[in-house]
Design a protein around this motif. Sequence first.
Motif, PDB file in Angstrom:
ATOM      1  N   GLU A 136       0.834  -1.191   0.000  1.00  0.00           N
ATOM      2  CA  GLU A 136       0.000   0.000   0.000  1.00  0.00           C
ATOM      3  C   GLU A 136       0.874   1.248   0.000  1.00  0.00           C
ATOM      4  N   ILE A 137       0.485   2.216  -0.810  1.00  0.00           N
ATOM      5  CA  ILE A 137       1.164   3.513  -0.853  1.00  0.00           C
ATOM      6  C   ILE A 137       0.101   4.608  -0.726  1.00  0.00           C
ATOM      7  N   GLY A 138       0.530   5.815  -0.488  1.00  0.00           N
ATOM      8  CA  GLY A 138      -0.409   6.932  -0.463  1.00  0.00           C
ATOM      9  C   GLY A 138      -0.837   7.279  -1.888  1.00  0.00           C
ATOM     10  N   THR A 139      -1.787   8.176  -1.994  1.00  0.00           N
ATOM     11  CA  THR A 139      -2.201   8.643  -3.311  1.00  0.00           C
ATOM     12  C   THR A 139      -0.993   9.280  -3.986  1.00  0.00           C
ATOM     13  N   PRO A 140      -0.645   8.820  -5.197  1.00  0.00           N
ATOM     14  CA  PRO A 140       0.530   9.375  -5.881  1.00  0.00           C
ATOM     15  C   PRO A 140       0.416  10.896  -6.057  1.00  0.00           C
ATOM     16  N   ASN A 141       1.517  11.601  -5.802  1.00  0.00           N
ATOM     17  CA  ASN A 141       1.533  13.060  -5.905  1.00  0.00           C
ATOM     18  C   ASN A 141       1.241  13.555  -7.310  1.00  0.00           C
ATOM     19  N   ASP A 142       1.617  12.763  -8.320  1.00  0.00           N
ATOM     20  CA  ASP A 142       1.436  13.216  -9.698  1.00  0.00           C
ATOM     21  C   ASP A 142       0.112  12.744 -10.317  1.00  0.00           C
ATOM     22  N   LEU A 143      -0.778  12.172  -9.494  1.00  0.00           N
ATOM     23  CA  LEU A 143      -2.077  11.737  -9.995  1.00  0.00           C
ATOM     24  C   LEU A 143      -2.972  12.953 -10.168  1.00  0.00           C
ATOM     25  N   TYR A 144      -3.500  13.100 -11.362  1.00  0.00           N
ATOM     26  CA  TYR A 144      -4.341  14.253 -11.658  1.00  0.00           C
ATOM     27  C   TYR A 144      -5.636  13.778 -12.283  1.00  0.00           C
ATOM     28  N   MET A 145      -6.740  14.024 -11.601  1.00  0.00           N
ATOM     29  CA  MET A 145      -8.062  13.720 -12.141  1.00  0.00           C
ATOM     30  C   MET A 145      -8.931  14.936 -11.926  1.00  0.00           C
ATOM     31  N   ARG A 146      -9.837  15.143 -12.856  1.00  0.00           N
ATOM     32  CA  ARG A 146     -10.684  16.319 -12.783  1.00  0.00           C
ATOM     33  C   ARG A 146     -12.130  15.915 -13.018  1.00  0.00           C
ATOM     34  N   SER A 147     -13.033  16.446 -12.218  1.00  0.00           N
ATOM     35  CA  SER A 147     -14.457  16.151 -12.385  1.00  0.00           C
ATOM     36  C   SER A 147     -15.023  16.922 -13.561  1.00  0.00           C
ATOM     37  N   GLY A 148     -16.055  16.346 -14.157  1.00  0.00           N
ATOM     38  CA  GLY A 148     -16.736  17.009 -15.264  1.00  0.00           C
ATOM     39  C   GLY A 148     -16.084  16.696 -16.585  1.00  0.00           C
ATOM     40  N   PHE A 149     -16.539  17.368 -17.620  1.00  0.00           N
ATOM     41  CA  PHE A 149     -16.000  17.141 -18.960  1.00  0.00           C
ATOM     42  C   PHE A 149     -14.646  17.814 -19.077  1.00  0.00           C
ATOM     43  N   TYR A 150     -13.678  17.064 -19.569  1.00  0.00           N
ATOM     44  CA  TYR A 150     -12.326  17.566 -19.721  1.00  0.00           C
ATOM     45  C   TYR A 150     -11.644  16.713 -20.775  1.00  0.00           C
ATOM     46  N   ALA A 151     -10.938  17.337 -21.682  1.00  0.00           N
ATOM     47  CA  ALA A 151     -10.300  16.605 -22.778  1.00  0.00           C
ATOM     48  C   ALA A 151      -8.837  16.322 -22.499  1.00  0.00           C
ATOM     49  N   GLY A 152      -8.402  16.426 -21.259  1.00  0.00           N
ATOM     50  CA  GLY A 152      -7.000  16.200 -20.922  1.00  0.00           C
ATOM     51  C   GLY A 152      -6.789  14.836 -20.292  1.00  0.00           C
ATOM     52  N   PRO A 153      -5.866  14.767 -19.322  1.00  0.00           N
ATOM     53  CA  PRO A 153      -5.565  13.486 -18.680  1.00  0.00           C
ATOM     54  C   PRO A 153      -6.817  12.879 -18.039  1.00  0.00           C
ATOM     55  N   ALA A 154      -6.673  11.699 -17.510  1.00  0.00           N
ATOM     56  CA  ALA A 154      -7.803  10.923 -17.006  1.00  0.00           C
ATOM     57  C   ALA A 154      -8.774  11.793 -16.227  1.00  0.00           C
ATOM     58  N   ILE A 155     -10.052  11.604 -16.494  1.00  0.00           N
ATOM     59  CA  ILE A 155     -11.077  12.355 -15.777  1.00  0.00           C
ATOM     60  C   ILE A 155     -11.918  11.401 -14.968  1.00  0.00           C
TER      61      ILE A 155
END
Length: 157
Positions: A136-155
């Motif tokens: 088990e590790i903590g939430t990765p610092n470089d994890l980026y998710m965004r709510s709603g419609f977004y055309a970038g990295p994982a949403i």
Amino acid sequence: MCIFCFPTSSVIPLHDHPGMTVFSKVLYGSMHVKAYDWVEPEIIHDSKGPTARLAKLAADKVLTAPCGPSILYPKSGGNLHCFTAVSPCAVLDILTPPYRENLGRKCTYYMDYPFSTFGNKAQISEGEEEYAWLAEIGTPNDLYMRSGFYAGPAIHI
């Protein structure tokens, strides 16, 4: 429900869906899936290094749309998994029941180590390449998710 949109090479790190069933469908593009299930009964390694639990490889493959849906069950089907975009892609996930920390359904992230990392602490009847130790590790610092419609990295909607 979640729709994850990935540019090429983006990753959702190894994580779980405790006590949940997940229906997934690649909508377009290609993604690599590496998935594990816990070995039962539980086998723990807790000396010299991180505390880790033994897991068995359930999938290590590329899914390309169009393809059938995948189903992950609480204890089988690759409930612990990571996604890597081979090409721009999107995946639809339906999670039931949803994450809810106060009911024990919290997303946990893991680092996987080859079976040989901690020596022969467990007796297995098949090839070592089918097993890994997950810590088990903590939430990765470089994890980026965004709510709603977004055309970038994982949403995550």
